[in-house]
Design an enzyme around this catalytic site. Structure first.
Site: not given
Length: 333
Positions: A83-84, A202, A204, A228
């Protein structure tokens, strides 16, 4: 002030030694190692940002520069195209080029986890195979979510099973409800944990009860739970998580590796003190200001942040001051 000068610590030699330890020495805190062929995910992974030039092109030179600066931090590996990394904004060709660029610069003992989740099972399989060919060790597969109303446990189990069956590399499930509006159901996770090519998750979402149940219910499987976010990293470790994929590691990688080390050594008071100082900066570069805030903070610690791809907008001047104040108030600037 540069992080390297502010973060001098007597734990540094122990930290480096720990991150070079054999896999059996670095699994989750509460569960003993289980036999099998699984890759060890124990440790910290920064989900890399994707550097862009002022013209919005991927800036591979700046990406390589950031990788050189990260090389001195004892990360377990790196995550690309999460996402980042502004994964939805990258063209298919760019995604593969980013993976290839990072793999060339990354030492072979560091794992490379690459995002390959798409909306259809077919597209996810094709991209996962391509990521493996480009050098990824592990595929990070986010939940399909465009038709979230139809994404029942049964549909998601079928999707991930077909992907894992076809993938030449291990698969890590990725649940990020803040972005997808969909929490991968616990019953689906427990079923998928039994697949021999599904390595872990993961998570989040930040639901510690859920993460603890995942660890507890999969303790007989080759399955690893990754926090996450840096905001609940210590709590996740206390319940037996193996590691963390934390946006804040792009900025404060060494402190997060130190937190990992303190938890594994059972130095919980020191770990709590450090965790407390990470909560507000983590909130600032995730929930509060998102990727524009993360990239701005990176620049204060010697990394290239640069612009995001439109339509993600840069921070306003008051937002930049608020962000700087958050890092300063917690002793990082």
């Amino acid at each position: 002030m540069a992080l390297s000068t502010r973060f001098a610590s007597p734990l540094r030699p122990a930290l480096v030694a720990l991150c070079r330890a054999a896999p059996g020495q670095r699994r989750g805190l509460s569960a003993p190692p289980v036999p099998g062929h699984t890759l060890d995910l124990g440790g910290i992974f920064p989900p890399l940002t994707t550097p862009f030039s002022p013209t919005q092109a991927v800036d591979y030179a700046q990406l390589e520069g950031n990788l050189c600066r990260y090389a001195s931090i004892p990360f377990r590996g790196l995550v690309v195209l999460g996402s980042n990394g502004e994964y939805p904004y990258l063209a298919p060709r760019e995604r593969l080029e980013v993976v290839s660029c990072v793999r060339r610069a990354l030492p072979r003992d560091r794992l490379l986890m690459a995002g390959s989740g798409c909306e259809s099972t077919k597209a996810t399989i094709e991209l996962t195979v391509s990521m493996a060919e480009a050098g990824a060790n592990v595929a990070l597969v986010v939940t399909p979510c465009y038709y979230r109303g139809a994404m029942t446990s049964a549909a998601l189990i079928q999707h991930y099973t077909e992907v894992a069956d076809a993938s030449p590399i291990p698969v890590v499930l990725y649940s990020v409800p803040a972005n997808t509006g969909l929490d991968l159901p616990l019953e689906a996770v427990l079923t998928l944990a039994q697949h021999p090519n599904i390595l872990g998750i993961k998570d989040s979402g930040g639901d510690i009860t859920r993460m603890g149940l995942m660890v507890h219910k999969t303790r007989q499987e080759d399955f690893q739970v990754l926090a996450g976010s840096a905001g609940f990293l210590l709590a996740s470790y206390a319940l037996g998580a193996s590691g963390g994929v934390c946006a804040l590691a792009n900025v404060l990688g060494a402190p997060l590796c130190q937190l990992d080390c303190l938890c594994r050594k059972g130095r919980w008071q020191e770990a709590r003190d450090l965790q407390h100082r990470l909560i507000e900066p983590n909130m600032a570069v995730t929930r509060r200001f998102g990727i524009p805030g993360l990239k701005k903070a990176m620049e204060w610690f010697g990394y290239y942040g640069g612009p995001c791809r439109v339509p993600l907008a840069p921070l306003s001047l008051p937002q930049v001051e608020e962000l700087r104040g958050t890092f300063s108030a917690n002793g990082w600037l």
